[in-house]
Design an enzyme around this catalytic site. Structure first.
Site, PDB file in Angstrom:
ATOM      1  N   ASN A  92       0.828  -1.188   0.000  1.00 55.55           N
ATOM      2  CA  ASN A  92       0.000   0.000   0.000  1.00 55.55           C
ATOM      3  C   ASN A  92       0.874   1.253   0.000  1.00 55.55           C
ATOM      4  O   ASN A  92       2.096   1.178   0.099  1.00 55.55           O
ATOM      5  CB  ASN A  92      -0.948  -0.024   1.201  1.00 55.55           C
ATOM      6  CG  ASN A  92      -2.257   0.677   0.921  1.00 55.55           C
ATOM      7  OD1 ASN A  92      -2.296   1.685   0.228  1.00 55.55           O
ATOM      8  ND2 ASN A  92      -3.328   0.147   1.466  1.00 55.55           N
ATOM      9  N   HIS A 122      22.414   2.325  12.801  1.00 57.89           N
ATOM     10  CA  HIS A 122      23.462   3.294  13.103  1.00 57.89           C
ATOM     11  C   HIS A 122      24.065   2.940  14.452  1.00 57.89           C
ATOM     12  O   HIS A 122      23.364   2.437  15.335  1.00 57.89           O
ATOM     13  CB  HIS A 122      22.891   4.709  13.101  1.00 57.89           C
ATOM     14  CG  HIS A 122      22.361   5.110  11.765  1.00 57.89           C
ATOM     15  ND1 HIS A 122      23.165   5.614  10.778  1.00 57.89           N
ATOM     16  CD2 HIS A 122      21.115   5.034  11.239  1.00 57.89           C
ATOM     17  CE1 HIS A 122      22.437   5.850   9.703  1.00 57.89           C
ATOM     18  NE2 HIS A 122      21.188   5.499   9.965  1.00 57.89           N
ATOM     19  N   GLY A 149      -0.854  -1.651   8.729  1.00 56.26           N
ATOM     20  CA  GLY A 149      -0.418  -0.279   8.517  1.00 56.26           C
ATOM     21  C   GLY A 149       0.400   0.296   9.657  1.00 56.26           C
ATOM     22  O   GLY A 149       0.174   0.001  10.820  1.00 56.26           O
ATOM     23  N   ARG A 187       4.811  -8.526  20.331  1.00 52.68           N
ATOM     24  CA  ARG A 187       4.809  -9.782  21.074  1.00 52.68           C
ATOM     25  C   ARG A 187       3.714 -10.669  20.513  1.00 52.68           C
ATOM     26  O   ARG A 187       2.715 -10.171  19.977  1.00 52.68           O
ATOM     27  CB  ARG A 187       4.534  -9.541  22.557  1.00 52.68           C
ATOM     28  CG  ARG A 187       5.624  -8.766  23.242  1.00 52.68           C
ATOM     29  CD  ARG A 187       5.357  -8.663  24.749  1.00 52.68           C
ATOM     30  NE  ARG A 187       6.433  -7.965  25.385  1.00 52.68           N
ATOM     31  CZ  ARG A 187       6.393  -6.690  25.730  1.00 52.68           C
ATOM     32  NH1 ARG A 187       5.322  -5.979  25.499  1.00 52.68           N
ATOM     33  NH2 ARG A 187       7.424  -6.112  26.314  1.00 52.68           N
TER      34      ARG A 187
END
Length: 192
Positions: A92, A122, A149, A187
């Site tokens: 999407n 990083h 989403g 989880r």
């Protein structure tokens, strides 16, 4: 036409895909990201022509198994060529894939809007980070997975087959087959 550039030109890219520390502002890597931006632009421009759209997807990604792949715009890839998708993949809009390392996405995988895939890392140490070094670890997503989403999948994670990642989750560690994961960090909330 042969490439006349010395091997050193590609050194940081080789380190990056090997999982070693590399300099992300390297000229070759900067050029590759620029090329990916142009390919993403072509993808958006060809969305309404199925034939050209399919070719744009194949031109952007490292591997595309079939023509049943849909990527909605806008979207962002660091490189594109390090992302490999299976059959019937749907992404999407507003998704981001930082594919500094390999990203493998299985068959029949769905991404909701704003899914984030981050292979890049990083350094935690500020002095090392100031040097401009970064690293990347691959991500693997199995078959028949739905990533809801605004979910984020972090570097080094493997997601098994038949998994649902609930919207808004942050996946920080491997996920076994046939479960639903949710939360920050994600989880297991249900076994299927």
């Amino acid at each position: 036409m042969t490439d006349a550039r010395p091997d050193e030109y590609y050194a940081e890219e080789k380190k990056m895909v090997a999982g070693e520390n590399y300099f992300g502002n390297d000229p070759n890597l900067s050029q590759l990201r620029k090329e990916a931006r142009h390919k993403v632009k072509a993808l958006a421009e060809t969305r309404d022509d199925p034939e050209l759209f399919s070719e744009s997807i194949k031109n952007l990604l490292g591997t595309v198994v079939d023509d049943q792949v849909i990527i909605e715009s806008p979207v962002y890839f660091d490189y594109g060529k390090n992302t490999h998708v299976g059959k019937c993949f749907y992404m999407n809009a507003m998704c981001t894939i930082l594919d500094c390392a390999r990203v493998d996405i299985g068959d029949h995988v769905l991404f909701g809007p704003n899914v984030q895939i981050y292979t890049a890392e990083h350094p935690v140490d500020p002095a090392t980070r100031l040097k401009g070094l970064e690293s990347a670890r691959p991500i693997k997503i199995g078959n028949n997975v739905w990533v809801g989403g605004s979910s984020t999948i972090l570097a080094g994670v493997t997601i098994g087959d038949g998994v649902t990642v609930a919207a808004g989750s942050v996946v920080t560690k491997d996920v076994p087959d046939n479960v639903v994961v949710a939360g920050v960090p994600a989880r297991i909330v249900k076994r299927l």
